[in-house]
Design a protein around this motif. Structure first.
Motif, short mmCIF file in Angstrom:
data_model
loop_
_atom_site.label_atom_id
_atom_site.label_comp_id
_atom_site.label_asym_id
_atom_site.label_seq_id
_atom_site.Cartn_x
_atom_site.Cartn_y
_atom_site.Cartn_z
N LEU A 133 17.80 21.39 -21.14
CA LEU A 133 17.82 22.71 -20.23
C LEU A 133 19.20 23.07 -20.88
CD1 LEU A 133 16.66 21.52 -16.82
CD2 LEU A 133 15.22 22.83 -18.51
N ASP A 134 19.72 24.17 -19.98
CA ASP A 134 20.86 25.04 -20.66
C ASP A 134 22.10 24.23 -20.38
OD1 ASP A 134 19.29 27.21 -21.28
OD2 ASP A 134 19.97 28.38 -19.42
N ASP A 135 22.23 23.33 -19.19
CA ASP A 135 23.37 22.51 -19.15
C ASP A 135 23.28 21.12 -19.93
OD1 ASP A 135 21.50 21.21 -17.88
OD2 ASP A 135 22.21 21.60 -15.95
N GLY A 136 22.28 21.04 -20.78
CA GLY A 136 22.00 19.77 -21.48
C GLY A 136 21.30 18.56 -20.76
N GLU A 137 20.87 19.02 -19.84
CA GLU A 137 20.10 18.16 -19.01
C GLU A 137 18.62 18.03 -19.08
OE1 GLU A 137 19.84 16.50 -13.95
OE2 GLU A 137 20.58 18.61 -14.70
N ARG A 138 18.12 17.19 -19.05
CA ARG A 138 16.47 16.83 -19.44
C ARG A 138 15.69 16.54 -17.93
NH1 ARG A 138 18.01 15.32 -24.64
NH2 ARG A 138 16.92 16.16 -26.14
N GLY A 139 16.52 16.09 -16.94
CA GLY A 139 15.61 15.82 -15.80
C GLY A 139 16.56 14.92 -14.86
N VAL A 140 15.99 14.76 -13.44
CA VAL A 140 16.46 13.86 -12.65
C VAL A 140 15.59 13.02 -11.77
CG1 VAL A 140 16.66 15.87 -10.89
CG2 VAL A 140 18.19 13.86 -10.59
N ILE A 141 16.00 11.82 -11.49
CA ILE A 141 15.09 11.05 -10.89
C ILE A 141 15.77 10.41 -9.58
CG2 ILE A 141 13.78 8.83 -10.91
CD1 ILE A 141 13.84 9.14 -14.06
N ILE A 142 15.12 10.65 -8.42
CA ILE A 142 15.90 10.26 -7.02
C ILE A 142 15.04 9.54 -6.51
CG2 ILE A 142 16.83 11.31 -5.03
CD1 ILE A 142 16.91 13.88 -6.29
N SER A 143 15.61 8.34 -6.01
CA SER A 143 14.53 7.30 -5.38
C SER A 143 15.20 7.12 -3.90
CB SER A 143 14.50 6.07 -5.95
OG SER A 143 13.71 6.27 -7.18
N THR A 144 14.24 6.69 -3.02
CA THR A 144 14.87 6.41 -1.42
C THR A 144 14.78 5.20 -1.20
OG1 THR A 144 13.30 8.34 -0.94
CG2 THR A 144 14.08 7.11 0.86
N SER A 145 15.87 4.70 -1.08
CA SER A 145 16.46 3.31 -0.70
C SER A 145 16.39 3.24 1.03
CB SER A 145 17.87 2.81 -1.29
OG SER A 145 17.96 1.54 -0.90
N SER A 146 17.33 2.58 1.49
CA SER A 146 17.70 2.45 2.88
C SER A 146 18.95 1.70 3.26
CB SER A 146 16.46 1.79 3.46
OG SER A 146 16.88 1.40 5.04
N ILE A 147 19.50 2.08 4.13
CA ILE A 147 20.75 1.19 4.52
C ILE A 147 20.23 -0.38 4.90
CG2 ILE A 147 22.13 3.12 5.65
CD1 ILE A 147 21.46 2.24 8.24
N ALA A 148 19.02 -0.60 5.18
CA ALA A 148 18.51 -1.84 5.34
C ALA A 148 18.55 -2.75 3.98
CB ALA A 148 16.91 -1.74 5.82
N GLY A 149 18.73 -2.01 2.89
CA GLY A 149 18.68 -2.65 1.61
C GLY A 149 20.17 -3.50 1.66
N GLU A 150 21.07 -3.15 2.50
CA GLU A 150 22.26 -3.80 2.46
C GLU A 150 22.43 -4.72 3.90
OE1 GLU A 150 25.74 -1.08 1.90
OE2 GLU A 150 24.93 -0.41 0.16
N GLU A 151 21.74 -3.82 4.96
CA GLU A 151 22.07 -4.66 6.37
C GLU A 151 20.58 -4.72 6.95
OE1 GLU A 151 23.93 -1.16 7.61
OE2 GLU A 151 25.62 -1.54 5.97
N GLY A 152 19.66 -5.44 6.25
CA GLY A 152 18.26 -5.71 6.69
C GLY A 152 18.57 -6.52 8.24
N GLN A 153 17.61 -6.04 8.97
CA GLN A 153 17.42 -6.95 10.33
C GLN A 153 16.36 -7.68 10.45
OE1 GLN A 153 17.42 -3.12 12.91
NE2 GLN A 153 19.49 -3.79 13.54
N LEU A 154 16.43 -8.64 11.40
CA LEU A 154 15.24 -9.51 11.53
C LEU A 154 14.01 -9.05 11.49
CD1 LEU A 154 16.39 -11.56 14.90
CD2 LEU A 154 16.13 -12.45 12.42
N GLY A 155 12.97 -9.56 10.80
CA GLY A 155 11.69 -9.01 10.51
C GLY A 155 11.63 -7.98 9.33
N GLN A 156 12.62 -7.59 8.71
CA GLN A 156 12.82 -6.52 7.53
C GLN A 156 12.96 -7.37 6.25
OE1 GLN A 156 15.96 -3.91 8.85
NE2 GLN A 156 14.50 -2.30 9.31
N VAL A 157 12.52 -8.66 6.26
CA VAL A 157 12.94 -9.36 4.77
C VAL A 157 12.03 -8.56 3.73
CG1 VAL A 157 11.31 -10.94 4.93
CG2 VAL A 157 12.99 -11.50 3.52
#
Length: 251
Positions: A133-157
């Motif tokens: 595109l005009d700014d040299g970019e071809r695209g963007v990919i955004i994924s949804t993680s979670s704070i549980a990925g760092e601080e998962g609670q019981l039952g969230q393994v």
């Protein structure tokens, strides 16, 4: 990146964060394709946003490949890919009935982690084949993680493992695609006011919201969607994960 006129694909687009993201991107002028398992909700969001709705399993190579091909035929090559599809069943590794069935763990990994990689690989392949595109970019990919990925609670393994994996994919993917102008990022929400939380008893909601340092409430889906739009528009953002949690740290 100016999203106006660009093709966007959003998984989990039939409800919650995905649906609100579809609304915001469509309002900004993007040509939106929403993907979800539920055909009724997908069609409803597609009608609302003037986009395309496709029912598919994000964890299936064949189904997602077919969906991405339909999106390309309707809107052109994907320039914006947003992974919002996810499930969060709670189960301990060893509960009263014994060890967690392996298929329960596998199901969460397939939807959350493999599903996110599935769209990443297909969207990136389309982006890399296009002119910048005009700014040299071809695209963007955004994924949804979670704070549980760092601080998962019981039952969230299973959930925590899947979300940590999404964050873990981000940097090597961003490094791989950077030379060709494709950005890769993640958003790690905390407690967001989606139907999953808002259908809980009020006293449970109040207790959970009270754990958020500031503001003392659940996050709103539109706050997630606005962050997605800003990430799209700000080309300097790359290889980063953004916590959207009001400074919450899960106990």
């Amino acid at each position: 990146m100016d999203v106006k006129g660009l093709a966007a694909i959003i998984t989990g687009g039939g409800s919650g964060l995905g649906a609100e993201t579809a609304r915001y991107l469509a309002k900004a002028g993007a040509k939106v394709t929403v993907l979800d398992l539920n055909p009724e909700t997908v069609e409803a969001v597609a009608a609302e946003t003037g986009g395309l709705g496709i029912s598919c399993d994000v964890g299936s190579a064949e189904e997602l490949e077919a969906a991405v091909a339909k999106a390309r035929e309707a809107h052109g090559p994907c320039r914006i890919a947003v992974n919002c599809a996810g499930i969060a069943p709670a189960k301990r590794i060893v509960g009263r009935g014994g060890a967690m069935p392996l298929e329960d763990f596998e199901k969460v990994i397939k939807v959350n982690l493999i599903g996110s990689f599935n769209l990443m690989r297909l969207a990136a392949a389309e982006m890399l084949a296009e002119e910048p595109l005009d700014d040299g970019e071809r695209g963007v990919i955004i994924s949804t993680s979670s704070i549980a990925g760092e601080e998962g609670q019981l039952g969230q393994v299973a959930y925590a493992a899947s979300k940590a994996g999404i964050t873990g994919m981000m940097l090597p993917a961003a490094r791989e695609f950077a030379k060709n102008g494709v950005r890769v990022l993640t958003i790690a929400p905390g407690l967001i006011g989606t139907p999953l939380l808002l259908n809980m008893p009020q006293d449970v909601q109040d207790n959970l919201a009270g754990q958020v340092p500031f503001p003392h409430r659940f996050g709103r889906p539109d706050e997630f969607a606005r962050l997605v739009l800003h990430i799209c528009e700000n080309v300097m953002l790359n290889a980063a994960s953004f916590r959207l949690d009001g400074a919450m740290r899960m106990q």
